[in-house]
Design an enzyme around this catalytic site. Structure first.
Site, PDB file in Angstrom:
ATOM      1  N   ARG A 172       4.477   8.435   8.953  1.00 49.86           N
ATOM      2  CA  ARG A 172       3.238   7.571   9.442  1.00 49.86           C
ATOM      3  C   ARG A 172       3.572   6.164   8.843  1.00 49.86           C
ATOM      4  NH1 ARG A 172      -1.054   4.497   7.033  1.00 49.86           N
ATOM      5  NH2 ARG A 172      -2.860   4.474   8.486  1.00 49.86           N
ATOM      6  N   VAL A 173       3.205   5.330   9.622  1.00 52.76           N
ATOM      7  CA  VAL A 173       3.332   3.917   8.956  1.00 52.76           C
ATOM      8  C   VAL A 173       2.085   3.336   9.297  1.00 52.76           C
ATOM      9  CG1 VAL A 173       4.353   1.583   9.052  1.00 52.76           C
ATOM     10  CG2 VAL A 173       5.958   3.493   8.835  1.00 52.76           C
ATOM     11  N   GLY A 174       1.390   2.636   8.675  1.00 48.25           N
ATOM     12  CA  GLY A 174      -0.041   1.844   8.827  1.00 48.25           C
ATOM     13  C   GLY A 174       0.280   0.441   9.197  1.00 48.25           C
ATOM     14  N   ASP A 175      -0.953  -0.397   9.082  1.00 50.49           N
ATOM     15  CA  ASP A 175      -0.910  -1.675   9.619  1.00 50.49           C
ATOM     16  C   ASP A 175      -0.454  -2.723   8.654  1.00 50.49           C
ATOM     17  OD1 ASP A 175      -3.291  -0.898   7.665  1.00 50.49           O
ATOM     18  OD2 ASP A 175      -4.029  -2.915   8.090  1.00 50.49           O
ATOM     19  N   THR A 228       0.907  -1.232  -0.096  1.00 50.91           N
ATOM     20  CA  THR A 228      -0.186  -0.083  -0.075  1.00 50.91           C
ATOM     21  C   THR A 228       0.945   1.379  -0.093  1.00 50.91           C
ATOM     22  OG1 THR A 228      -1.677   0.989   1.365  1.00 50.91           O
ATOM     23  CG2 THR A 228      -0.220   0.141   2.420  1.00 50.91           C
ATOM     24  N   GLY A 273      -5.285   1.762   8.979  1.00 48.61           N
ATOM     25  CA  GLY A 273      -4.326   0.920   9.723  1.00 48.61           C
ATOM     26  C   GLY A 273      -4.138   1.305  11.150  1.00 48.61           C
TER      27      GLY A 273
END
Ligand code: GLY
Length: 338
Positions: free
Chosen positions: A221-224, A211, A247
């Site tokens: 920012r880092v998501g799931d 993604t 996320g």
């Protein structure tokens, strides 16, 4: 083949539970005899399940590679590279929406049936983060590389650095800057992560996610999606699960790991996905994220049972199996968007 012989063959195969789609994909006919290339125990496998409409071409490619006999992680990588390279898909790879400073930053992970995994987060300038994640699995003693370190590693492995911000995404970002309001929209037109799970012909489970993350996120920012246990988890004794949607909510609840643990306790993929979505709702119903919160899960177990379930309407997934080919299914959901 004559209509009558065709009818008799279809009738005979349907009494033992084999569809004509399966036969055309797996059989050769010599005279009156139909030879199945796969043994009957493999009738349901492989099964490929991927999130959203972009799952359809990804499934197609992964299926093609599996049928050529490619190793399953190679087949998954090839499938995930299709949406990563497509500039029209604005939530994955090249052409993905940038962060609020105009940078396209990418997250991806991949995991095999031995629980080996590789992941990259906050990676910039590389079109195929899934391929870098696979290299992390194959070439390093680690699970996750991030940011500048992930980029240096990618370049050391021969990946080319390039600009991933397309003119369309730049235009949309400039428009967003006029109001600078952060409220991610996650729906069927403006979908999100591609997550893929595969139950292969040997009955082993593998999976991946890739993604560009939430549009207009803060830089860094880092998501799931690159986090094993959040965006993706599998245990080859039980099954696999993968997430899409916001996320932050998936990370707060260790979403995919919990779906797998519920399947271990005997829940079906559907009941396991539903229970975790209910849990996410319970924890977020009074949360600031609730107005734009969407999460969805897909899951498959060792028996080949699969499901998807989401918090809000509009989540769909692509499923490819021998029985019915590659098609979209709408996930059941808890509530309509208001
Ligand atoms: N599910 C993708 C993200 O939140 O980044």
């Amino acid at each position: 083949m004559s209509d009558r012989r065709d009818f008799i063959k279809k009738a005979a195969l349907s009494t033992i539970g084999i569809s004509t789609a399966y036969v055309s994909a797996n059989a050769t006919t010599k005279g009156n005899i139909t030879l199945l290339s796969n043994p009957l125990k493999d009738v349901k496998k492989p099964i490929i399940i991927s999130t959203w409409n972009h799952g359809l071409p990804a499934n197609e490619e992964t299926w093609k590679q599996l049928k050529k006999g490619k190793p399953v992680l190679d087949a998954i990588e090839s499938g995930m590279k299709i949406p990563e390279a497509d500039p029209k898909i604005r939530s994955v790879g090249y052409g993905g929406f940038p962060d609020r400073d105009g940078n396209v930053t990418l997250d991806a992970c991949i995991m095999d049936h031995n629980s080996d995994c590789g992941s990259v987060s906050f990676l910039q300038g590389i079109k195929h983060p899934i391929s870098v994640a696979k290299k992390v699995l194959e070439e390093t003693p680690h699970v996750m590389l991030t940011g500048e370190g992930a980029l240096q590693f990618a370049k050391s492995q021969g990946f080319k650095e390039e600009n991933l911000l397309t003119p369309e995404s730049k235009k949309d970002w400039e428009k967003w800057l006029e109001e600078s309001k952060y409220a991610p929209v996650i729906n069927i037109e403006n979908h999100d992560t591609i997550s893929m799970l595969v139950l292969d012909e040997s009955g082993n489970i593998s999976g991946a996610c890739t993604t560009s993350g939430a549009a207009w996120k803060m830089h860094g920012r880092v998501g799931d999606s690159p986090i094993i246990g959040a965006g993706l988890f599998l245990d080859n004794e039980v099954g696999g699960a993968a997430a899409t949607g916001l996320g932050e909510a998936v990370i707060r609840t260790a979403g995919s790991a919990m779906v797998v643990e519920l399947m271990r306790q005997g829940k079906s993929p559907f009941d396991a996905c539903k229970e975790i979505v209910e849990r996410i709702y319970k924890k977020h119903q009074n949360h600031k994220d609730m107005p734009y919160l969407q999460v969805g899960f897909i899951a498959v177990n060792k028996k080949g049972e699969y499901a998807g379930y989401s918090l809000r309407s509009g989540f769909n997934y692509a499923i490819y199996d021998n029985e019915k080919g590659n098609r979209m299914e709408d996930a059941k959901f808890k509530m309509e968007w208001k």
